[in-house]
Design a protein around this motif. Sequence first.
Motif, PDB file in Angstrom:
ATOM      1  N   ARG A   1      -2.570  -3.781  -1.579  1.00 53.94           N
ATOM      2  CA  ARG A   1      -3.668  -3.547  -2.516  1.00 53.94           C
ATOM      3  C   ARG A   1      -3.657  -4.665  -3.554  1.00 53.94           C
ATOM      4  O   ARG A   1      -2.598  -5.228  -3.869  1.00 53.94           O
TER       5      ARG A   1
ATOM      6  N   ALA B   1      -4.836  -6.043  -7.403  1.00 47.71           N
ATOM      7  CA  ALA B   1      -5.225  -5.699  -8.773  1.00 47.71           C
ATOM      8  C   ALA B   1      -5.212  -6.961  -9.620  1.00 47.71           C
ATOM      9  O   ALA B   1      -4.508  -7.928  -9.314  1.00 47.71           O
TER      10      ALA B   1
ATOM     11  N   ARG C   1      -8.319  -4.562 -13.636  1.00 49.67           N
ATOM     12  CA  ARG C   1      -9.202  -4.101 -12.563  1.00 49.67           C
ATOM     13  C   ARG C   1      -8.391  -3.891 -11.295  1.00 49.67           C
ATOM     14  O   ARG C   1      -7.480  -4.655 -11.009  1.00 49.67           O
ATOM     15  N   VAL C   2      -8.736  -2.849 -10.565  1.00 47.91           N
ATOM     16  CA  VAL C   2      -8.146  -2.592  -9.240  1.00 47.91           C
ATOM     17  C   VAL C   2      -9.234  -2.845  -8.207  1.00 47.91           C
ATOM     18  O   VAL C   2     -10.299  -2.223  -8.252  1.00 47.91           O
ATOM     19  N   GLU C   3      -8.963  -3.773  -7.301  1.00 42.88           N
ATOM     20  CA  GLU C   3      -9.966  -4.125  -6.300  1.00 42.88           C
ATOM     21  C   GLU C   3     -10.192  -2.955  -5.340  1.00 42.88           C
ATOM     22  O   GLU C   3      -9.249  -2.283  -4.925  1.00 42.88           O
ATOM     23  N   ALA C   4     -11.473  -2.716  -4.998  1.00 47.00           N
ATOM     24  CA  ALA C   4     -11.806  -1.635  -4.071  1.00 47.00           C
ATOM     25  C   ALA C   4     -11.474  -1.992  -2.633  1.00 47.00           C
ATOM     26  O   ALA C   4     -11.332  -1.108  -1.784  1.00 47.00           O
ATOM     27  N   LEU C   5     -11.343  -3.287  -2.330  1.00 42.96           N
ATOM     28  CA  LEU C   5     -11.064  -3.744  -0.972  1.00 42.96           C
ATOM     29  C   LEU C   5      -9.607  -4.177  -0.862  1.00 42.96           C
ATOM     30  O   LEU C   5      -9.169  -5.077  -1.567  1.00 42.96           O
ATOM     31  N   SER C   6      -8.858  -3.514   0.041  1.00 48.84           N
ATOM     32  CA  SER C   6      -7.462  -3.871   0.276  1.00 48.84           C
ATOM     33  C   SER C   6      -7.373  -4.871   1.421  1.00 48.84           C
ATOM     34  O   SER C   6      -8.315  -5.050   2.189  1.00 48.84           O
TER      35      SER C   6
ATOM     36  N   GLN D   1       0.823  -1.209   0.000  1.00 47.80           N
ATOM     37  CA  GLN D   1       0.000   0.000   0.000  1.00 47.80           C
ATOM     38  C   GLN D   1       0.859   1.263   0.000  1.00 47.80           C
ATOM     39  O   GLN D   1       0.509   2.256  -0.641  1.00 47.80           O
TER      40      GLN D   1
ATOM     41  N   ALA E   1      -3.741   2.099 -11.292  1.00 47.61           N
ATOM     42  CA  ALA E   1      -5.027   2.350 -11.933  1.00 47.61           C
ATOM     43  C   ALA E   1      -5.225   1.341 -13.047  1.00 47.61           C
ATOM     44  O   ALA E   1      -4.271   0.741 -13.561  1.00 47.61           O
TER      45      ALA E   1
END
Length: 396
Positions: free
Chosen positions: A287, A289, A275-280, A245, A252
């Motif tokens: 993070r 992806a 895609r980048v996941e919204a939940l880390s 993180q 992106a």
Amino acid sequence: MKRLGVKGRRLVLGLLGLALLAALLFGALRAGPLAPVRVTVARAEPARLAPALFGIGTVEARRSVLIGPTGAGRVQSVAVDVGERVRAGQLLAEMDPVDLEARVAALDAASARAASALQAAQAQLDDARARQALTAANWRRHAELAAQNFISPGALEARQQELASAQAAVGAAQANLAAARLDQQRLAAERAAVRQQRAHVQLLAPFDAVVVSREAEPGATVVAGQPVLRLIDPSSLWVKLRLDQGRSAGLAAGLPAQIVLRSDPEHPLPGQVARVEALSDSVTEERVAQVRFERLPATLSVGELAEVTLNLPETGLAPTVPNAAIRRQQGRSGVWQLDAEGLHFRPVRLGASSLEGRVQVLEGLPAGATVVVHSERALEAGSRTRVVAALAGAPL
């Protein structure tokens, strides 16, 4: 040989003491705590960085399904094995139908009987309607005769009662016919449900896929929802990437990627962040992806580890220093600058960093300044330093 006198001996001892003191002082100034701190330095050279993000991921399938029965039962047969490619609608496995065949046969016989009952009810309705028409005609004739006083009112009332009975018989026949139709519909629904259950004992492929595991073998008893086979769509393989993180700025969707598989480290593969996941992940502070391949390699396997490098846009021209030169003093990031006035700490505002170990300095340090990269011990403002080419010990 003439011996030295007392004064001579004292003079010799004094000279030896001075020599020893000088040696101790020289050692303290050269290698002891009073010696200058040996450091390595670098210049803040203006440059444009090509920042990148690096992380480790695993190959996964975007479309992955578990195939199993909708009800409890025993596995009768498994028609495919691990690694086989299957087509949509292909039979994969079959469950033991138990009594489903007998139930279908029983419902077929009941449906035939219901059809016969429906025909009988229709015939009864036709008969009742014919009787109703006949009694209605008789009542009309007797009503005309009664109007001319050729028959008694009692005779007309008898015909009226016969007409009412015929109408009631028609209503009863209609009700019997409706009940027969509903019974036939009920049996048809039950038969369709049993046939649906019979169809569900055949496990079919939902799409073109590859079998990656057999979770149950013939003879095993499974419950509803328990998988028998696991399938993946080979065209949906991508890399689930994890990034620190603290070093994920700029991540992106759409970023170009370079994927290096552990099975083929000599041939990097092009890719792109899908895609980048919204939940880390709050535990590992990472993070997540998803990175897709531009073209899938033929020998790709699910679960394989991959090293992924994401290329960010090139930065503008700014002074850059090695990452190792960045220090923390009183909660602020900065560098130890070495100039004509000596050594002093300069707080800076940092920008992008590259995988080659350099970081941009946006504010706080002029281009061309000399900064300390490594030192043999902790530095303080005004510390005496001696620049060397390299340090043998662990740098600070």
